[in-house]
Design a protein around this motif. Structure first.
Motif, PDB file in Angstrom:
ATOM      1  N   GLY A 239     -10.967  53.599 -18.113  1.00 54.42           N
ATOM      2  CA  GLY A 239     -10.072  52.917 -19.039  1.00 54.42           C
ATOM      3  C   GLY A 239     -10.520  51.484 -19.216  1.00 54.42           C
ATOM      4  O   GLY A 239     -11.621  51.102 -18.792  1.00 54.42           O
ATOM      5  N   LEU A 240      -9.685  50.679 -19.822  1.00 53.68           N
ATOM      6  CA  LEU A 240     -10.008  49.272 -20.044  1.00 53.68           C
ATOM      7  C   LEU A 240      -8.838  48.413 -19.577  1.00 53.68           C
ATOM      8  O   LEU A 240      -7.673  48.761 -19.797  1.00 53.68           O
ATOM      9  CB  LEU A 240     -10.297  48.996 -21.520  1.00 53.68           C
ATOM     10  N   THR A 241      -9.159  47.314 -18.912  1.00 51.93           N
ATOM     11  CA  THR A 241      -8.130  46.381 -18.467  1.00 51.93           C
ATOM     12  C   THR A 241      -8.422  45.002 -19.039  1.00 51.93           C
ATOM     13  O   THR A 241      -9.548  44.713 -19.445  1.00 51.93           O
ATOM     14  CB  THR A 241      -8.071  46.305 -16.935  1.00 51.93           C
ATOM     15  N   PHE A 242      -7.370  44.156 -19.049  1.00 48.63           N
ATOM     16  CA  PHE A 242      -7.555  42.800 -19.553  1.00 48.63           C
ATOM     17  C   PHE A 242      -6.861  41.800 -18.634  1.00 48.63           C
ATOM     18  O   PHE A 242      -5.893  42.115 -17.942  1.00 48.63           O
ATOM     19  CB  PHE A 242      -7.028  42.667 -20.989  1.00 48.63           C
ATOM     20  N   SER A 243      -7.371  40.623 -18.633  1.00 48.00           N
ATOM     21  CA  SER A 243      -6.817  39.493 -17.893  1.00 48.00           C
ATOM     22  C   SER A 243      -7.431  38.229 -18.490  1.00 48.00           C
ATOM     23  O   SER A 243      -8.599  38.241 -18.886  1.00 48.00           O
ATOM     24  CB  SER A 243      -7.152  39.601 -16.396  1.00 48.00           C
ATOM     25  N   PRO A 244      -6.658  37.139 -18.612  1.00 45.91           N
ATOM     26  CA  PRO A 244      -5.281  36.941 -18.172  1.00 45.91           C
ATOM     27  C   PRO A 244      -4.275  37.627 -19.073  1.00 45.91           C
ATOM     28  O   PRO A 244      -4.649  38.272 -20.065  1.00 45.91           O
ATOM     29  CB  PRO A 244      -5.132  35.420 -18.243  1.00 45.91           C
ATOM     30  N   PHE A 245      -2.996  37.452 -18.725  1.00 44.35           N
ATOM     31  CA  PHE A 245      -1.928  38.070 -19.493  1.00 44.35           C
ATOM     32  C   PHE A 245      -1.671  37.256 -20.759  1.00 44.35           C
ATOM     33  O   PHE A 245      -0.944  36.260 -20.755  1.00 44.35           O
ATOM     34  CB  PHE A 245      -0.655  38.153 -18.643  1.00 44.35           C
TER      35      PHE A 245
END
Length: 495
Positions: free
Chosen positions: A431-437
């Motif tokens: 999958g794909l994640t992101f940061s910062p919010f």
């Protein structure tokens, strides 16, 4: 999440040879849910405890299912309209009484209730979930061990959401039926900025804090969340205590019911599929588009969101993406299922009226619809500010639906970030994640997912296949819980 744990994890313990009991209130609210107790039988056993300055008697009901003893505590305080914790007017005013009663009776049941001719006895492991049963740890330490009872038992506090402490004014302490010298265990003083007025001293009792200082081990529902509750941002005022007990703090990711959530057998989806035979997923997408009144286009990416419409779940990032980053001006479709903040529900209705060909908002929650969204969507969007474990990303990966999520808590632990260049350009990740919010970071990961879906079909199929190959069964989780229980029994009782 907690309901899934209470229903599925004990069965895995029983299958591994442990005598397992679940103790819960017998909630009755005059709805069709009351029928869930049809097979539950009264044991003929009542237990009386001293609580809130008087003797309180409860009845015990029992159901043996999947090798597990389910014991339900019957008392008038559990019979009322609304949910387990509150109704349309807010949380119930007597919640501290209701859950201290649950905790105190839970300490008595293994000693008094015979099941199958034998009681459980005082050599056992108590697993207290969140503040609602956290006083089990305090009662065992203050009312039983000093008298030689439960000296060989251990208490494990499992934190599913650190944001909820169960705090009440300090004046209610006598109602907990704790020895006076144990007041400091549950004592809590709110910081000045959280007090009602200048004369408010902020003095309170905090059941979760009491459990943190008396339990033998601490668990959370992911390793990432185990770290986050030791930080000022994730500890909600209790981070000093959790940092002080990091040596007994662990995180174990929840499992999923692999029978209920199986795209090869799911009763709620229109067609079935499995790795290597993914044609059914395309049919699930087509029928979901038809059900929602969207154009039935196999080429357009279909994005789903399932969750409460509140601050934690990060729906405001989706709003920002729509209004400030032109999300719905792209060639895509977005469906949101959930309820909560009335203003957000109204926004969904507005958004649907403005983007009838690309957006659908489903107010409320429906298990069959959730299954169909998980199966029919190409992408599940999870922009949670914090997420102790998260289940939708686990369901999504089992169904070949790619999660795009904020890199926090259990989301970070369970989603391997997509890398198209790994393994000689064959790719890696689930999958794909992101940061910062923030919406820019979210849109960056979402646009990468959309680009991969549209232009790199082989890489997309690889993400799907790797996600579907993950083992998120409860048996895997149960084996890790067993290790924590062994550590607890090796150590001396903490309090």
């Amino acid at each position: 999440g907690l309901g899934d744990v209470a229903g599925a994890l004990p069965a895995s313990f029983a299958a591994r040879g442990h005598r397992t009991m679940v103790i819960a209130p017998r909630y009755l609210n005059g709805t069709k849910n009351d029928a869930l107790y049809e097979d539950v039988e009264y044991t003929g056993k009542n237990i009386t405890v001293f609580l809130a300055g008087e003797d309180v008697t409860v009845g015990l009901y029992h159901l043996f299912k999947d090798g597990v003893d389910f014991v339900f505590i019957d008392h008038p305080s559990y019979h009322r309209d609304g949910g387990p914790y509150g109704n349309a007017y807010g949380a119930y005013g007597d919640n501290l009484f209701r859950f201290s009663l649950l905790s105190l009776v839970a300490c008595e049941v293994p000693l008094q209730l015979e099941l199958g001719g034998y009681n459980y006895g005082d050599k056992c492991v108590f697993m207290a979930n969140d503040w609602h049963s956290s006083l089990v740890c305090v009662y065992v330490a203050s009312k039983y061990r000093p008298y030689g009872v439960y000296k060989d038992a251990r208490t494990v506090l499992c934190i599913h959401n650190m944001a909820h402490h169960g705090t009440e004014p300090s004046t209610v302490f006598p109602e907990l039926s704790l020895p006076n010298e144990w007041y400091g265990c549950v004592e809590w003083v709110f910081p000045e900025h959280m007090r009602a007025h200048e004369l408010d001293k902020g003095e309170a009792v905090n059941p979760l804090k009491g459990a943190l200082v008396t339990c033998d081990r601490i668990l959370t529902v992911s390793q990432g969340y185990a770290y986050e509750i030791t930080t000022p941002e994730g500890g909600f005022g209790l981070d000093g205590l959790t940092r002080g007990r990091q040596h007994v703090l662990n995180g174990i990711v929840n499992g999923v019911d692999i029978d209920d959530w199986n795209p090869a057998t799911d009763e709620f989806i229109p067609d079935h599929y499995w790795p290597g035979h993914m044609e059914g997923k395309a049919e699930c997408k087509r029928q979901l588009q038809e059900e929602l009144g969207l154009q039935q286009r196999p080429d357009v990416p279909l994005i789903g969101f399932i969750g409460r419409l509140d601050w934690q779940k990060g729906g405001d990032l989706i709003q920002d993406a729509v209004h400030n980053h032109g999300l719905l001006h792209q060639d895509l479709q977005l469906v949101m299922l959930g309820s909560g903040d009335p203003e957000f529900e109204d926004w969904m209705a507005y958004c649907e009226s403005e983007h009838q060909d690309r957006f659908r908002g489903w107010r409320g929650f429906s298990v069959p619809v959730a299954h169909r969204i998980i199966a029919g969507c190409d992408i599940i969007l999870m922009p949670s500010r914090f997420e102790p474990c998260g289940l939708n990303q686990l369901y999504a990966m089992r169904y070949g639906t790619v999660p795009v999520a904020h890199a926090t808590g259990g989301l970070k632990d369970t989603i391997e970030d997509f890398n198209p260049y790994a393994h000689e350009m064959n790719g890696a990740g689930t999958g794909l994640t992101f940061s910062p919010f923030c919406e820019k970071a979210m849109m960056g990961s979402l646009n990468q997912a959309l680009d991969t879906y549209r232009h790199h079909k082989d890489q997309w199929a690889g993400i799907q296949q790797r996600g579907m190959a993950q083992d998120f069964s409860w048996d895997r989780s149960a084996s890790q819980y067993e290790q924590v229980f062994r550590w607890a029994m090796i150590d001396q009782a903490y309090a």
